[in-house]
Design a protein around this motif. Structure first.
Motif, PDB file in Angstrom:
ATOM      1  N   MET A   1      28.532  -9.744  13.498  1.00  0.00           N
ATOM      2  CA  MET A   1      29.469  -9.845  14.614  1.00  0.00           C
ATOM      3  C   MET A   1      28.930 -10.833  15.655  1.00  0.00           C
ATOM      4  O   MET A   1      27.799 -10.714  16.108  1.00  0.00           O
ATOM      5  CB  MET A   1      29.668  -8.468  15.249  1.00  0.00           C
ATOM      6  CG  MET A   1      30.484  -8.482  16.543  1.00  0.00           C
ATOM      7  SD  MET A   1      32.221  -8.924  16.324  1.00  0.00           S
ATOM      8  CE  MET A   1      32.880  -7.397  15.677  1.00  0.00           C
ATOM      9  N   TRP A   3      29.512 -12.435  19.446  1.00  0.00           N
ATOM     10  CA  TRP A   3      30.184 -12.234  20.719  1.00  0.00           C
ATOM     11  C   TRP A   3      30.227 -13.544  21.497  1.00  0.00           C
ATOM     12  O   TRP A   3      29.201 -14.222  21.637  1.00  0.00           O
ATOM     13  CB  TRP A   3      29.454 -11.168  21.542  1.00  0.00           C
ATOM     14  CG  TRP A   3      29.653  -9.774  21.009  1.00  0.00           C
ATOM     15  CD1 TRP A   3      30.348  -9.403  19.899  1.00  0.00           C
ATOM     16  CD2 TRP A   3      29.142  -8.556  21.564  1.00  0.00           C
ATOM     17  NE1 TRP A   3      30.314  -8.045  19.727  1.00  0.00           N
ATOM     18  CE2 TRP A   3      29.576  -7.493  20.740  1.00  0.00           C
ATOM     19  CE3 TRP A   3      28.365  -8.266  22.683  1.00  0.00           C
ATOM     20  CZ2 TRP A   3      29.257  -6.163  20.996  1.00  0.00           C
ATOM     21  CZ3 TRP A   3      28.041  -6.934  22.938  1.00  0.00           C
ATOM     22  CH2 TRP A   3      28.489  -5.897  22.105  1.00  0.00           C
ATOM     23  N   ARG A  12      37.584 -19.237  25.072  1.00  0.00           N
ATOM     24  CA  ARG A  12      37.130 -17.993  24.433  1.00  0.00           C
ATOM     25  C   ARG A  12      37.975 -17.670  23.204  1.00  0.00           C
ATOM     26  O   ARG A  12      37.441 -17.330  22.143  1.00  0.00           O
ATOM     27  CB  ARG A  12      37.194 -16.863  25.448  1.00  0.00           C
ATOM     28  CG  ARG A  12      36.584 -15.561  24.976  1.00  0.00           C
ATOM     29  CD  ARG A  12      36.525 -14.554  26.111  1.00  0.00           C
ATOM     30  NE  ARG A  12      37.828 -14.120  26.589  1.00  0.00           N
ATOM     31  CZ  ARG A  12      38.345 -14.421  27.775  1.00  0.00           C
ATOM     32  NH1 ARG A  12      37.659 -15.174  28.628  1.00  0.00           N
ATOM     33  NH2 ARG A  12      39.541 -13.972  28.137  1.00  0.00           N
ATOM     34  N   ASP A  13      39.277 -17.810  23.324  1.00  0.00           N
ATOM     35  CA  ASP A  13      40.167 -17.509  22.199  1.00  0.00           C
ATOM     36  C   ASP A  13      39.958 -18.481  21.045  1.00  0.00           C
ATOM     37  O   ASP A  13      40.017 -18.084  19.866  1.00  0.00           O
ATOM     38  CB  ASP A  13      41.635 -17.563  22.662  1.00  0.00           C
ATOM     39  CG  ASP A  13      42.011 -16.403  23.576  1.00  0.00           C
ATOM     40  OD1 ASP A  13      41.241 -15.417  23.621  1.00  0.00           O
ATOM     41  OD2 ASP A  13      43.056 -16.497  24.248  1.00  0.00           O
ATOM     42  N   VAL A  16      36.684 -17.463  19.217  1.00  0.00           N
ATOM     43  CA  VAL A  16      36.880 -16.264  18.394  1.00  0.00           C
ATOM     44  C   VAL A  16      37.745 -16.583  17.177  1.00  0.00           C
ATOM     45  O   VAL A  16      37.435 -16.160  16.051  1.00  0.00           O
ATOM     46  CB  VAL A  16      37.518 -15.134  19.232  1.00  0.00           C
ATOM     47  CG1 VAL A  16      37.935 -13.970  18.329  1.00  0.00           C
ATOM     48  CG2 VAL A  16      36.545 -14.656  20.306  1.00  0.00           C
ATOM     49  N   THR A  20      36.495 -16.385  13.247  1.00  0.00           N
ATOM     50  CA  THR A  20      37.227 -15.491  12.347  1.00  0.00           C
ATOM     51  C   THR A  20      37.727 -16.244  11.123  1.00  0.00           C
ATOM     52  O   THR A  20      37.646 -15.751   9.995  1.00  0.00           O
ATOM     53  CB  THR A  20      38.417 -14.834  13.078  1.00  0.00           C
ATOM     54  OG1 THR A  20      37.934 -14.134  14.228  1.00  0.00           O
ATOM     55  CG2 THR A  20      39.144 -13.855  12.170  1.00  0.00           C
ATOM     56  N   GLU A  25      32.971 -12.146  11.851  1.00  0.00           N
ATOM     57  CA  GLU A  25      33.610 -11.243  12.809  1.00  0.00           C
ATOM     58  C   GLU A  25      33.251 -11.724  14.210  1.00  0.00           C
ATOM     59  O   GLU A  25      32.102 -12.111  14.454  1.00  0.00           O
ATOM     60  CB  GLU A  25      33.127  -9.808  12.620  1.00  0.00           C
ATOM     61  CG  GLU A  25      33.607  -9.159  11.334  1.00  0.00           C
ATOM     62  CD  GLU A  25      33.164  -7.710  11.252  1.00  0.00           C
ATOM     63  OE1 GLU A  25      33.963  -6.826  11.613  1.00  0.00           O
ATOM     64  OE2 GLU A  25      32.017  -7.473  10.855  1.00  0.00           O
ATOM     65  N   ARG A  27      34.163 -11.427  18.706  1.00  0.00           N
ATOM     66  CA  ARG A  27      34.783 -10.685  19.825  1.00  0.00           C
ATOM     67  C   ARG A  27      34.531 -11.460  21.112  1.00  0.00           C
ATOM     68  O   ARG A  27      33.450 -12.027  21.297  1.00  0.00           O
ATOM     69  CB  ARG A  27      34.162  -9.291  19.903  1.00  0.00           C
ATOM     70  CG  ARG A  27      34.673  -8.408  21.033  1.00  0.00           C
ATOM     71  CD  ARG A  27      33.984  -7.051  20.944  1.00  0.00           C
ATOM     72  NE  ARG A  27      34.260  -6.206  22.095  1.00  0.00           N
ATOM     73  CZ  ARG A  27      33.669  -5.040  22.326  1.00  0.00           C
ATOM     74  NH1 ARG A  27      32.773  -4.586  21.459  1.00  0.00           N
ATOM     75  NH2 ARG A  27      33.967  -4.322  23.392  1.00  0.00           N
ATOM     76  N   PHE A  29      34.467 -11.940  25.447  1.00  0.00           N
ATOM     77  CA  PHE A  29      34.246 -11.266  26.730  1.00  0.00           C
ATOM     78  C   PHE A  29      34.499 -12.279  27.854  1.00  0.00           C
ATOM     79  O   PHE A  29      34.087 -13.437  27.759  1.00  0.00           O
ATOM     80  CB  PHE A  29      32.815 -10.742  26.830  1.00  0.00           C
ATOM     81  CG  PHE A  29      32.495  -9.650  25.844  1.00  0.00           C
ATOM     82  CD1 PHE A  29      32.645  -8.318  26.191  1.00  0.00           C
ATOM     83  CD2 PHE A  29      32.062  -9.969  24.563  1.00  0.00           C
ATOM     84  CE1 PHE A  29      32.363  -7.310  25.272  1.00  0.00           C
ATOM     85  CE2 PHE A  29      31.770  -8.970  23.645  1.00  0.00           C
ATOM     86  CZ  PHE A  29      31.925  -7.637  23.998  1.00  0.00           C
ATOM     87  N   GLU A  42      26.587  -1.154  21.763  1.00  0.00           N
ATOM     88  CA  GLU A  42      26.690  -1.962  20.553  1.00  0.00           C
ATOM     89  C   GLU A  42      25.729  -3.141  20.619  1.00  0.00           C
ATOM     90  O   GLU A  42      25.292  -3.545  21.695  1.00  0.00           O
ATOM     91  CB  GLU A  42      28.112  -2.506  20.378  1.00  0.00           C
ATOM     92  CG  GLU A  42      29.202  -1.459  20.310  1.00  0.00           C
ATOM     93  CD  GLU A  42      30.577  -2.098  20.283  1.00  0.00           C
ATOM     94  OE1 GLU A  42      30.930  -2.698  19.251  1.00  0.00           O
ATOM     95  OE2 GLU A  42      31.287  -2.006  21.298  1.00  0.00           O
ATOM     96  N   PRO A  44      25.490  -7.134  18.886  1.00  0.00           N
ATOM     97  CA  PRO A  44      26.028  -8.164  17.995  1.00  0.00           C
ATOM     98  C   PRO A  44      24.903  -8.853  17.227  1.00  0.00           C
ATOM     99  O   PRO A  44      23.722  -8.648  17.524  1.00  0.00           O
ATOM    100  CB  PRO A  44      26.694  -9.137  18.970  1.00  0.00           C
ATOM    101  CG  PRO A  44      25.806  -9.066  20.186  1.00  0.00           C
ATOM    102  CD  PRO A  44      25.368  -7.617  20.273  1.00  0.00           C
TER     103      PRO A  44
END
Length: 221
Positions: A1, A3, A12-13, A16, A20, A25, A27, A29, A42, A44
């Protein structure tokens, strides 16, 4: 994962989405506070951390990550919009594993992430101890026997770790009680014998590496 931390929602989008699409994977923030909060529960595999953010900037967040014993080993790639030599040096001196200069290409980001993950995997491998078909990882607290994971209790793991870190060294039962159970442990030496017996059984044929030195104790070679 992976981050990705950036206050710019569009960047950011994209980060990610790209990760992906490349099979990872990921995520996102929006700020350092959200990241630090998530790190309490958690962990990463790697963090891509923007330097210029409102509130706590990336350097402050990196300091907190490296100061916490639970998160200090997480790989971090810093993303800076300035791109000056001093920005790079500051991030690396604070414990960053690599850096990206904005604007950067998304495939460059993917390439750097993969490179850092490979380096970190090699570092973890270097800390593993092996003997015969037994491989023990002190950092991950895992044991494999001929490629198969073997579940050990806390005490069994500590006994095996002590043996594998000191091949050929004979440990008396009292020494094992002291090292593994603690100097104030008041149990009987029979406790050691029972744990050794169970450990050998779990290791299968590889358990023969643990040898009994009659009248003295145990060693592993």
């Amino acid at each position: 994962m992976i981050w990705c931390v950036d206050d710019d929602g569009t960047i950011r989008d994209i980060e990610v989405y790209t990760l992906t699409r490349t099979g990872m994977e990921a995520r996102g923030f929006a700020d350092g506070e959200a990241l630090l909060s998530a790190l309490k529960t958690e962990k990463p595999d790697l963090i891509v951390l923007d330097v210029m953010m409102p509130g706590k900037d990336g350097i402050e967040v990196l300091k907190e990550i490296r100061a916490n014993r639970h998160t200090k080993d997480i790989p971090v790639i810093m993303a800076t919009a300035k791109g000056t030599e001093m920005d790079k040096i500051t991030g690396l001196d604070m414990g960053a594993d690599d850096y990206l200069v904005k604007p950067f290409g998304v495939m460059e980001m993917v390439s750097r992430i993969k490179a850092v993950l490979r380096r970190c995997e090699k570092a973890v491998d270097a800390k593993r101890i092996s003997m015969g078909g037994i491989v023990l990882s002190p950092t991950e607290r895992t044991v494999t026997v001929n490629g198969e994971k073997t579940a050990l209790t806390y005490k069994e793991f500590e006994i095996l770790k002590l043996f594998m870190e000191n091949p050929g060294i004979v440990f008396t039962r009292d020494k094992l009680l002291s090292y593994v159970w603690g100097v104030d442990y008041l149990g009987e030496s029979r406790t050691v014998d029972m744990h050794i017996k169970t450990l050998r059984k779990k290791l299968g044929p590889e358990g023969s590496h643990i040898q009994t030195v009659i009248g003295v104790g145990y060693k592993m070679e």
